[in-house]
Write an enzyme that holds these catalytic residues in place. Structure first.
Site, PDB file in Angstrom:
ATOM      1  CE  LYS A  35      -4.439   0.847   2.265  1.00 59.76           C
ATOM      2  NZ  LYS A  35      -5.188   0.632   3.503  1.00 59.76           N
TER       3      LYS A  35
HETATM    4  O1  G3P Z   1      -8.902   1.309   4.228  1.00 52.00           O
HETATM    5  C1  G3P Z   1      -9.000   2.650   4.595  1.00 52.00           C
HETATM    6  C2  G3P Z   1      -9.766   2.783   5.828  1.00 52.00           C
HETATM    7  O2  G3P Z   1      -9.100   2.145   6.855  1.00 52.00           O
HETATM    8  C3  G3P Z   1     -10.139   4.137   6.259  1.00 52.00           C
HETATM    9  O3  G3P Z   1     -11.296   3.965   6.978  1.00 52.00           O
HETATM   10  O4  G3P Z   1     -12.997   4.483   8.634  1.00 52.00           O
HETATM   11  O5  G3P Z   1     -10.604   5.161   9.024  1.00 52.00           O
HETATM   12  O6  G3P Z   1     -11.977   6.329   7.314  1.00 52.00           O
HETATM   13  P1  G3P Z   1     -11.743   5.053   8.059  1.00 52.00           P
END
Ligand code: G3P
Length: 223
Positions: free
Chosen positions: A87
């Site tokens: 990533k």
């Molecule tokens: O894969 C990306 C993700 O982890 C972001 O999610 O909920 O932290 O915005 P969030």
């Protein structure tokens, strides 16, 4: 549509895998920290443990932001297991790294995508996946799902092989809309995956079926 789980928790990954519908895992430094995983050796061992649970597609994020170190970290992460997808963040040095690492047959997930221009650049550089964070766009009153729709249209126009990995999915509706729009992959927390199973009419319908069965059957439910 592929389903990835967005977590570094081994128990959650195992639970989703046991359901039989899991195609991969996405992690990020915040999710690793949430599990208390720190130090290079521990981090690498944790990625290996995740790879031992699932069949493919384990996103492991680089920390470096300069080209030389993104390349070094990316190559090291890729060596952990063939299931690793490196990533890389959507920054200038990241784009250069995507070009180089993908030419070495290392699969890349370009992360922190917030507009279609970023997605186009990452796809042109050779990323296997691009990760638009739709929930975080919604958080700042922008339309995350509109971005997914726009990206699907653009990628279809040009036949890009890069897969659209809808990330930062917060609820079932997000996931269902992403499926309607044709996102290739959705990564979401375990709660969202399990939430897809649920409907109150399923629960009340099942309760009634079992109650009616017992009205005319004195023996226990057959197993
Ligand atoms: O894969 C990306 C993700 O982890 C972001 O999610 O909920 O932290 O915005 P969030």
């Amino acid at each position: 549509m592929k389903f990835f789980i967005d977590t570094a928790s081994l128990s959650e990954i195992q639970e989703a895998y046991d359901l039989g519908v899991l195609d991969g895992v996405t992690t990020n430094p915040s999710l690793m920290a949430k599990e208390g995983i720190g130090g290079k050796e521990n981090i690498f061992n944790h990625y290996k443990a995740i790879c031992n649970i699932v069949d493919n597609n384990v996103s492991a994020e680089v920390i470096a932001t300069d080209l030389e170190n993104i390349l070094r970290e990316g190559r090291e992460l890729a060596k952990i297991d063939d299931k690793i997808v490196v990533k890389v963040p959507m920054i200038k040095e990241g784009v250069k790294a995507i070009k180089q690492l993908s030419s070495e047959d290392i699969r890349i997930n370009c992360t922190l995508i917030f507009n279609a221009g970023q997605a186009i650049i990452a796809a042109k550089a050779g990323a296997s996946y691009v990760s638009p964070f739709l929930g975080r766009l919604d958080d700042i009153s922008m339309d995350g799902l509109a971005l997914i729709q726009q990206m699907v249209r653009i990628f279809d126009n040009y036949g890009f092989e890069t897969e659209i990995l809808a990330a930062s999915i917060r609820n079932n509706l997000h996931l269902i809309h992403c499926a309607e729009m044709g996102a290739d992959v959705a990564t979401c927390p375990l709660s969202v995956i399990m939430g897809l199973l649920k409907h109150p009419l399923t629960d009340s319908g099942l309760e009634k079926f079992i109650a009616d069965y017992h009205k005319v059957n004195s023996e226990a439910v057959p197993v």
